[in-house]
Design a protein around this motif. Structure first.
Motif: not given
Length: 265
Positions: A38-61
């Protein structure tokens, strides 16, 4: 096998709330739900508004390594730095053990850790703290004070926090955002926002000069009390840093997935 329902809830709450936060900052922000990311990226200088998250459940190596590389590539294409959030419990046992090494191969470095938390704990009593009065964020001055508290708490330049919040209508209307004042001076803040039948706690911060006085707990209770009173919701979720995590069990939250934040190396 551990029940992953609350870990999935924690990841989904992040993706939902950060969609609103990022689009509030920039209506043209990069908000995408890709396979496993999931990409949630404002390209803001407030780094917390620039976020990428892994969303798979049970991902293997192998899958985790591929997703880390993909996430790093997305981050490299951006102007401003931000964070990859990884919910540890969504990886399988082997992928958890090799996470740091796999992130390093993708060009990522560990920044800090925390935990997802949730609880069926609402309503909470309207809090009283002998040092504090509470005011809801309704004006631009309130919002700037809220931003500045977060900047000080997280060691950011003041202009970066202001870039994240200045001018927001969302934070003055839909977020139950509160300042805790010591006299006339804002010293702590917390907000809650409804998301899929829950109240999500967001951007809790205390001025470092006024820590260890119970201010963060008190203002979080205020934001939860008022959010629940307005919405009727009874379940709340949040993501805590390792430093902040001890506060929330006292309110009624329980930990779910460990959470790791990575930046580009």
């Amino acid at each position: 096998m551990k029940d992953l329902a609350e870990s999935v809830e924690s990841m989904e709450q992040l993706a939902m709330v950060w969609r609103a936060m990022v689009l509030d900052r920039d209506a043209e922000a990069d908000v995408r739900d890709l396979p496993g990311i999931a990409v949630r990226w404002a390209d803001s200088r407030f780094a917390f508004w620039n976020c990428v998250t892994l969303t798979d459940v049970g991902a293997d190596p192998a899958l985790a390594e591929r997703r880390l590389a993909e996430a790093a590539e997305i981050m490299r294409a951006k102007r401003e730095p931000g964070f990859l959030w990884v919910f540890e419990d969504l990886l399988d046992t082997e992928a958890r053990a090799t996470l740091t090494a796999a992130a390093g191969r993708a060009g990522l470095t560990h920044a800090f850790s925390g935990t997802g938390m949730a609880g069926d704990l609402l309503p909470v009593p309207d809090p009283v703290h002998p040092d504090l009065t509470f005011v809801r964020v309704r004006t631009d001055d309130h919002l700037r004070a809220y931003a500045d508290l977060n900047s000080r708490a997280y060691g950011l330049p003041l202009e970066h926090g202001r870039d994240g919040l200045d001018g927001s209508a969302l934070w003055k209307t839909e977020v139950h955002a509160y300042l805790g004042l010591r006299g006339d001076t804002p010293v702590t803040c917390a907000g809650t926002i409804p998301a899929a039948g829950r109240l999500f706690v967001v951007l809790v911060a205390t001025d470092p000069a006024w820590e260890r006085r119970g201010y963060g707990e008190a203002v979080t209770r205020k934001a939860l009390h008022e959010g629940a009173r307005a919405t009727g919701l009874t379940r709340a979720t949040l993501h805590a840093t390792a430093a902040g995590a001890p506060v929330y069990p006292r309110i009624g939250f329980q930990s779910n997935s460990p959470l790791h934040f990575f930046t580009l190396r």
